[in-house]
Write a protein that holds these residues in place. Structure first.
Motif, PDB file in Angstrom:
ATOM      1  N   LEU A  50       8.585  -4.281   1.201  1.00 56.76           N
ATOM      2  CA  LEU A  50       7.874  -4.976   1.975  1.00 56.76           C
ATOM      3  C   LEU A  50       7.949  -5.883   3.167  1.00 56.76           C
ATOM      4  N   ASP A  51       7.849  -5.261   4.688  1.00 62.70           N
ATOM      5  CA  ASP A  51       8.126  -6.393   5.808  1.00 62.70           C
ATOM      6  C   ASP A  51       6.836  -6.871   5.764  1.00 62.70           C
ATOM      7  N   TYR A  52       6.838  -8.505   5.891  1.00 63.08           N
ATOM      8  CA  TYR A  52       5.741  -9.021   6.951  1.00 63.08           C
ATOM      9  C   TYR A  52       5.760 -10.048   7.784  1.00 63.08           C
ATOM     10  N   LYS A  53       5.183 -10.761   8.215  1.00 61.52           N
ATOM     11  CA  LYS A  53       5.050 -11.682   9.374  1.00 61.52           C
ATOM     12  C   LYS A  53       6.507 -11.319  10.233  1.00 61.52           C
ATOM     13  N   TYR A  54       6.286 -10.164  10.672  1.00 58.67           N
ATOM     14  CA  TYR A  54       7.555  -9.705  11.778  1.00 58.67           C
ATOM     15  C   TYR A  54       8.752  -9.637  11.234  1.00 58.67           C
ATOM     16  N   PHE A  55       8.854  -9.577   9.755  1.00 63.08           N
ATOM     17  CA  PHE A  55      10.215  -8.720   9.589  1.00 63.08           C
ATOM     18  C   PHE A  55      11.106 -10.349   8.575  1.00 63.08           C
ATOM     19  N   ALA A  56      10.129 -11.547   8.773  1.00 61.39           N
ATOM     20  CA  ALA A  56      10.698 -13.049   8.516  1.00 61.39           C
ATOM     21  C   ALA A  56      10.948 -12.596   6.887  1.00 61.39           C
ATOM     22  N   ALA A  57       9.487 -11.320   6.414  1.00 67.55           N
ATOM     23  CA  ALA A  57      10.532 -11.994   4.300  1.00 67.55           C
ATOM     24  C   ALA A  57       9.907 -10.736   4.697  1.00 67.55           C
ATOM     25  N   SER A  58      10.979 -10.036   3.018  1.00 69.05           N
ATOM     26  CA  SER A  58      10.535  -8.462   2.942  1.00 69.05           C
ATOM     27  C   SER A  58      10.929  -8.375   0.994  1.00 69.05           C
ATOM     28  N   TYR A  59       9.797  -7.523   0.516  1.00 71.04           N
ATOM     29  CA  TYR A  59       9.726  -8.133  -0.792  1.00 71.04           C
ATOM     30  C   TYR A  59      10.187  -6.600  -1.313  1.00 71.04           C
ATOM     31  N   PRO A  60      11.108  -6.708  -2.366  1.00 72.56           N
ATOM     32  CA  PRO A  60      11.765  -5.278  -2.706  1.00 72.56           C
ATOM     33  C   PRO A  60      10.199  -4.693  -3.218  1.00 72.56           C
ATOM     34  N   ILE A  61       9.778  -3.646  -3.660  1.00 74.60           N
ATOM     35  CA  ILE A  61       8.846  -2.639  -4.470  1.00 74.60           C
ATOM     36  C   ILE A  61       9.814  -2.057  -5.432  1.00 74.60           C
ATOM     37  N   TYR A  62       9.012  -1.727  -6.586  1.00 72.41           N
ATOM     38  CA  TYR A  62       9.197  -0.248  -7.480  1.00 72.41           C
ATOM     39  C   TYR A  62       8.161   0.526  -7.378  1.00 72.41           C
ATOM     40  N   GLU A  63       8.062   1.823  -7.558  1.00 74.59           N
ATOM     41  CA  GLU A  63       6.726   2.391  -7.609  1.00 74.59           C
ATOM     42  C   GLU A  63       7.443   3.478  -8.864  1.00 74.59           C
ATOM     43  N   TRP A  64       5.597   4.161  -9.085  1.00 77.62           N
ATOM     44  CA  TRP A  64       5.958   4.882 -10.402  1.00 77.62           C
ATOM     45  C   TRP A  64       4.850   5.780 -10.214  1.00 77.62           C
ATOM     46  N   PHE A  65       4.497   6.633 -10.341  1.00 78.45           N
ATOM     47  CA  PHE A  65       3.449   7.799 -10.428  1.00 78.45           C
ATOM     48  C   PHE A  65       2.777   8.397 -11.340  1.00 78.45           C
ATOM     49  N   ASP A  66       2.286   7.880 -12.655  1.00 79.50           N
ATOM     50  CA  ASP A  66       2.017   8.506 -13.945  1.00 79.50           C
ATOM     51  C   ASP A  66       1.363   9.715 -13.866  1.00 79.50           C
ATOM     52  N   GLU A  67       1.668  11.117 -13.577  1.00 78.57           N
ATOM     53  CA  GLU A  67       0.901  12.014 -13.239  1.00 78.57           C
ATOM     54  C   GLU A  67      -0.220  12.959 -14.980  1.00 78.57           C
ATOM     55  N   GLU A  68       0.602  12.469 -15.675  1.00 79.89           N
ATOM     56  CA  GLU A  68      -0.519  12.259 -17.180  1.00 79.89           C
ATOM     57  C   GLU A  68      -2.151  11.938 -16.618  1.00 79.89           C
ATOM     58  N   LEU A  69      -1.689  10.456 -16.831  1.00 81.43           N
ATOM     59  CA  LEU A  69      -3.064   9.261 -16.461  1.00 81.43           C
ATOM     60  C   LEU A  69      -3.808   9.566 -14.959  1.00 81.43           C
ATOM     61  N   PHE A  70      -2.729  10.031 -13.974  1.00 82.31           N
ATOM     62  CA  PHE A  70      -3.632   9.429 -12.935  1.00 82.31           C
ATOM     63  C   PHE A  70      -3.404   8.233 -12.351  1.00 82.31           C
ATOM     64  N   THR A  71      -2.377   7.566 -12.568  1.00 81.42           N
ATOM     65  CA  THR A  71      -2.547   6.460 -12.782  1.00 81.42           C
ATOM     66  C   THR A  71      -0.735   5.935 -11.501  1.00 81.42           C
ATOM     67  N   THR A  72      -0.943   4.949 -10.234  1.00 85.02           N
ATOM     68  CA  THR A  72      -0.137   4.794  -9.742  1.00 85.02           C
ATOM     69  C   THR A  72       0.604   2.993 -10.257  1.00 85.02           C
ATOM     70  N   TRP A  73       2.411   2.899 -10.746  1.00 81.31           N
ATOM     71  CA  TRP A  73       2.304   1.948 -11.158  1.00 81.31           C
ATOM     72  C   TRP A  73       2.860   0.671  -9.862  1.00 81.31           C
ATOM     73  N   ASN A  74       2.948  -0.523  -9.156  1.00 82.02           N
ATOM     74  CA  ASN A  74       3.902  -0.840  -8.255  1.00 82.02           C
ATOM     75  C   ASN A  74       4.356  -2.268  -9.111  1.00 82.02           C
ATOM     76  N   MET A  75       5.349  -2.264  -8.772  1.00 79.32           N
ATOM     77  CA  MET A  75       6.043  -3.986  -9.434  1.00 79.32           C
ATOM     78  C   MET A  75       6.767  -4.025  -7.599  1.00 79.32           C
ATOM     79  N   VAL A  76       6.271  -5.500  -7.022  1.00 78.21           N
ATOM     80  CA  VAL A  76       6.739  -6.116  -6.075  1.00 78.21           C
ATOM     81  C   VAL A  76       7.121  -7.908  -6.471  1.00 78.21           C
ATOM     82  N   SER A  77       7.734  -7.745  -5.945  1.00 84.66           N
ATOM     83  CA  SER A  77       7.839  -9.645  -5.432  1.00 84.66           C
ATOM     84  C   SER A  77       7.109 -10.101  -5.727  1.00 84.66           C
TER      85      SER A  77
END
Length: 159
Positions: free
Chosen positions: A49-76
């Protein structure tokens, strides 16, 4: 001529849960432990994730649980960057000093290290159970749910 105002805030509906995690681990290590203790399959996204004109970037992790139709995101929530100092040294010679700047994805939560966003449109999510499971991870200091409606910078969580 009559003016009609349409307030966008009226249509905003937070259909996700947000958990704050305090720990001093690296992002990949926390993702591994969440996968292990919560039976998830979080994977790092190719683009940060890039914010403030690429001044800051945050690593993001994602997983979509197809069984429960749930999206999990973990971000710094913290990004530390080394930048050139803009202060004048007052001398004839240039002194290239580096300054370590800290940026936050959610500036009103400066003490939070990581955010876990759980998007679940159809079903009820037991936040207390998730918080308890994350609290059982020995390296995690504390975890709690955040009221999304109270956040000023909740637009940063749209990804």
């Amino acid at each position: 001529m009559a003016l009609h105002k349409l307030l966008v805030d009226d249509f905003y509906d937070a259909s996700y849960s947000l958990l704050a995690v305090h720990c001093r681990l690296e992002d990949y290590r926390l993702a591994y432990l969440l996968n292990k203790y919560l039976n998830l399959n979080l994977k790092r996204q190719p683009q940060d994730l890039d914010y403030k004109y690429f001044a800051a970037s945050y690593p993001i992790y994602e997983w979509f649980d197809e069984e429960l139709f749930t999206t999990w995101n973990m971000v710094s929530n913290v990004c530390k960057r080394e930048e050139d100092s803009l202060q004048s040294s007052g001398s004839l010679f240039l002194a290239n000093e580096k300054v370590l700047k800290t940026y936050h994805l959610l500036p009103e939560l400066k003490n939070v290290d990581f955010l876990i966003k759980i998007t679940n449109d159809d079903r009820y999510l037991d936040e207390k159970r998730m918080v308890d499971k994350i609290q059982n991870i020995p390296q995690v200091i504390t975890t709690y749910a955040i009221d999304v409606d109270q956040l000023r910078s909740r637009d940063n969580l749209i990804f």
